[in-house]
Design a protein around this motif. Sequence first.
Motif, PDB file in Angstrom:
ATOM      1  N   LYS A 106       0.807  -1.082   0.053  1.00 47.98           N
ATOM      2  CA  LYS A 106      -0.033   0.037  -0.126  1.00 47.98           C
ATOM      3  C   LYS A 106       0.757   1.275   0.105  1.00 47.98           C
ATOM      4  O   LYS A 106       1.769   1.303   0.878  1.00 47.98           O
ATOM      5  N   PRO A 107       0.593   2.093  -0.995  1.00 47.66           N
ATOM      6  CA  PRO A 107       1.594   3.471  -0.855  1.00 47.66           C
ATOM      7  C   PRO A 107       1.285   4.352   0.225  1.00 47.66           C
ATOM      8  O   PRO A 107      -0.022   4.106   1.035  1.00 47.66           O
ATOM      9  N   ILE A 108       2.212   4.886   0.915  1.00 50.23           N
ATOM     10  CA  ILE A 108       2.192   5.818   1.953  1.00 50.23           C
ATOM     11  C   ILE A 108       2.096   7.223   1.489  1.00 50.23           C
ATOM     12  O   ILE A 108       3.269   7.643   0.954  1.00 50.23           O
ATOM     13  N   PHE A 109       1.157   8.015   1.628  1.00 43.02           N
ATOM     14  CA  PHE A 109       1.052   9.286   0.929  1.00 43.02           C
ATOM     15  C   PHE A 109       1.355  10.382   1.831  1.00 43.02           C
ATOM     16  O   PHE A 109       1.064  10.227   3.367  1.00 43.02           O
ATOM     17  N   HIS A 110       2.433  11.320   1.723  1.00 42.18           N
ATOM     18  CA  HIS A 110       2.632  12.466   2.355  1.00 42.18           C
ATOM     19  C   HIS A 110       2.128  14.056   1.900  1.00 42.18           C
ATOM     20  O   HIS A 110       2.559  14.172   0.458  1.00 42.18           O
ATOM     21  N   GLU A 111       1.387  14.519   2.351  1.00 38.66           N
ATOM     22  CA  GLU A 111       0.907  15.816   2.079  1.00 38.66           C
ATOM     23  C   GLU A 111       2.278  16.862   2.168  1.00 38.66           C
ATOM     24  O   GLU A 111       2.800  16.710   3.152  1.00 38.66           O
ATOM     25  N   LYS A 112       2.374  17.709   1.330  1.00 41.04           N
ATOM     26  CA  LYS A 112       3.737  18.510   1.218  1.00 41.04           C
ATOM     27  C   LYS A 112       3.090  19.929   0.789  1.00 41.04           C
ATOM     28  O   LYS A 112       2.169  19.938  -0.234  1.00 41.04           O
ATOM     29  N   ILE A 113       3.664  21.187   1.204  1.00 41.10           N
ATOM     30  CA  ILE A 113       3.358  22.361   0.882  1.00 41.10           C
ATOM     31  C   ILE A 113       3.324  22.724  -0.660  1.00 41.10           C
ATOM     32  O   ILE A 113       2.836  23.413  -1.310  1.00 41.10           O
ATOM     33  N   TRP A 114       4.569  21.902  -1.291  1.00 40.95           N
ATOM     34  CA  TRP A 114       4.819  22.034  -2.675  1.00 40.95           C
ATOM     35  C   TRP A 114       4.332  20.939  -3.457  1.00 40.95           C
ATOM     36  O   TRP A 114       4.365  20.923  -4.547  1.00 40.95           O
ATOM     37  N   GLY A 115       3.302  19.986  -3.079  1.00 40.39           N
ATOM     38  CA  GLY A 115       2.656  18.839  -3.662  1.00 40.39           C
ATOM     39  C   GLY A 115       1.684  19.222  -4.605  1.00 40.39           C
ATOM     40  O   GLY A 115       1.093  20.565  -4.697  1.00 40.39           O
ATOM     41  N   GLY A 116       1.074  18.250  -5.376  1.00 41.38           N
ATOM     42  CA  GLY A 116       0.136  18.207  -6.450  1.00 41.38           C
ATOM     43  C   GLY A 116      -1.090  17.364  -6.414  1.00 41.38           C
ATOM     44  O   GLY A 116      -1.196  16.852  -5.387  1.00 41.38           O
ATOM     45  N   ASN A 117      -1.295  17.071  -7.516  1.00 40.96           N
ATOM     46  CA  ASN A 117      -2.410  15.976  -8.025  1.00 40.96           C
ATOM     47  C   ASN A 117      -2.031  14.847  -8.684  1.00 40.96           C
ATOM     48  O   ASN A 117      -2.869  14.079  -9.311  1.00 40.96           O
ATOM     49  N   ARG A 118      -0.708  14.939  -9.330  1.00 41.42           N
ATOM     50  CA  ARG A 118      -0.251  14.056 -10.323  1.00 41.42           C
ATOM     51  C   ARG A 118       0.006  12.686 -10.006  1.00 41.42           C
ATOM     52  O   ARG A 118      -0.146  11.703 -10.708  1.00 41.42           O
ATOM     53  N   MET A 119      -0.160  12.262  -8.521  1.00 39.29           N
ATOM     54  CA  MET A 119      -0.243  10.891  -8.105  1.00 39.29           C
ATOM     55  C   MET A 119      -1.458  10.355  -8.752  1.00 39.29           C
ATOM     56  O   MET A 119      -1.536   9.155  -9.109  1.00 39.29           O
ATOM     57  N   LYS A 120      -2.622  11.142  -8.684  1.00 39.17           N
ATOM     58  CA  LYS A 120      -3.878  10.503  -9.147  1.00 39.17           C
ATOM     59  C   LYS A 120      -3.975  10.861 -10.615  1.00 39.17           C
ATOM     60  O   LYS A 120      -4.188   9.580 -11.146  1.00 39.17           O
ATOM     61  N   THR A 121      -3.605  11.793 -11.246  1.00 43.96           N
ATOM     62  CA  THR A 121      -3.823  12.107 -12.705  1.00 43.96           C
ATOM     63  C   THR A 121      -2.963  11.326 -13.806  1.00 43.96           C
ATOM     64  O   THR A 121      -3.300  11.050 -14.795  1.00 43.96           O
ATOM     65  N   ILE A 122      -1.972  11.150 -13.144  1.00 43.47           N
ATOM     66  CA  ILE A 122      -0.850  10.290 -14.050  1.00 43.47           C
ATOM     67  C   ILE A 122      -0.593   8.984 -13.561  1.00 43.47           C
ATOM     68  O   ILE A 122      -0.711   8.038 -14.380  1.00 43.47           O
ATOM     69  N   LEU A 123      -0.364   8.946 -12.304  1.00 38.50           N
ATOM     70  CA  LEU A 123       0.087   7.586 -11.644  1.00 38.50           C
ATOM     71  C   LEU A 123      -1.294   6.757 -11.244  1.00 38.50           C
ATOM     72  O   LEU A 123      -0.915   5.699 -10.591  1.00 38.50           O
ATOM     73  N   ASN A 124      -2.391   7.231 -11.159  1.00 33.83           N
ATOM     74  CA  ASN A 124      -3.433   6.427 -10.925  1.00 33.83           C
ATOM     75  C   ASN A 124      -3.632   6.039  -9.425  1.00 33.83           C
ATOM     76  O   ASN A 124      -4.148   4.962  -9.143  1.00 33.83           O
ATOM     77  N   LYS A 125      -3.045   6.694  -8.590  1.00 32.19           N
ATOM     78  CA  LYS A 125      -3.113   6.603  -7.116  1.00 32.19           C
ATOM     79  C   LYS A 125      -4.225   7.459  -6.440  1.00 32.19           C
ATOM     80  O   LYS A 125      -4.604   8.321  -6.559  1.00 32.19           O
ATOM     81  N   ASP A 126      -4.813   6.551  -5.432  1.00 26.91           N
ATOM     82  CA  ASP A 126      -6.158   7.076  -4.864  1.00 26.91           C
ATOM     83  C   ASP A 126      -5.348   7.553  -3.278  1.00 26.91           C
ATOM     84  O   ASP A 126      -5.175   6.920  -2.489  1.00 26.91           O
ATOM     85  N   TYR A 127      -4.977   8.768  -3.181  1.00 22.65           N
ATOM     86  CA  TYR A 127      -4.510   9.495  -1.772  1.00 22.65           C
ATOM     87  C   TYR A 127      -5.559   9.982  -1.082  1.00 22.65           C
ATOM     88  O   TYR A 127      -5.178  10.682  -0.184  1.00 22.65           O
ATOM     89  N   GLY A 128      -6.831   9.858  -1.176  1.00 22.92           N
ATOM     90  CA  GLY A 128      -7.715  10.226  -0.365  1.00 22.92           C
ATOM     91  C   GLY A 128      -8.250  11.769  -0.434  1.00 22.92           C
ATOM     92  O   GLY A 128      -8.037  12.350  -1.329  1.00 22.92           O
TER      93      GLY A 128
END
Length: 327
Positions: free
Chosen positions: A10-32
């Motif tokens: 299971k991927p472990i997701f980390h929120e960052k002030i510099w982060g975005g949404n491409r984990m979802k849009t490109i890598l198809n990951k559901d980070y909630g």
Amino acid sequence: MSGLYPIKFKPIFHEKIWGGNRMKTILNKDYGNLANCGESWELSGVEGNISVVSNGFLAGNDLNEIIEIYMGDLVGDKVYEKFGVEFPLLIKFIDAQDDLSIQVHPDDKLSKERHNAYGKTEMWYVAGTEEGALINSGFNQEVSREKYLEYLNAGKLTDLLHYDEAKVGDVFFIPAGRVHAIGKGCLVAEIQQTSDVTYRIFDYNRKDDKGNERELHTDFALDAIDFSYAREYKTKYTLEENKAVQLVSCPYFTTNIIEFTQDIDKDYNDLDSFVIYMTMEGSFDIVSEEGTETIEMGETVLLPASLESIQLKPNSERVKLMEVYIK
């Protein structure tokens, strides 16, 4: 036979002030519900962030637990003798929608002295990019300690840094001691030693949502920096279809890239190590004595050391993956 199979986590997701949404849009990951997902830790033995198995009969067990049970069958005898139950690599995707801080990592010796931890040598593979996105690796000229401090204190450190415009497929090897930064617009796959020790040198005077600037580690960084200069920091390689091409080989990991359009037989009998696949493009099946496991774009999978002969079968026109192990 150990009965081990290609293991997903299971991927472990980390929120960052510099982060975005491409984990979802490109890598198809559901980070909630994360507002800005900056990192997906695909495979981690870092304390407090231990990966948990998501497939097969080991589902629900964490990485340390299965190393404790299977030892050399899982990670390789040499690896187990050296690292025990601590997994030696940390595998991530990083989505930078803003510039990351300029930073440096200590080597094994300094990290052991200061933090009782391993150092951090790492590499990046650029998986996605926006126009004008930059990667910093190293200095753009010969730099002395005194010159570095002069520019840092004047807020002009970026004038000393080497930048490359980032393109998909670019590879950067970042040995411990090299100043580096991922620029706005880059989506990268990162392979590194298991270490979370980072010295932040400069953070563009950014403030968090409470108005505080992030902590800098100026003095710690000074002892860790390698001030040497290289004319070229990007790794040169040429893809060869249906063949593994080496990107990086160092004492901590070896990384190859494999682009394939047909079935490939892989024989790991002579390799005393686990193997990790990170899928950069397409979908494929891993066929072994234990059955068939389908791996999708953006997924990472761990091949146990006991799984010595497998076949890779593409499910899409073209598949591109990184192959990582310890020699």
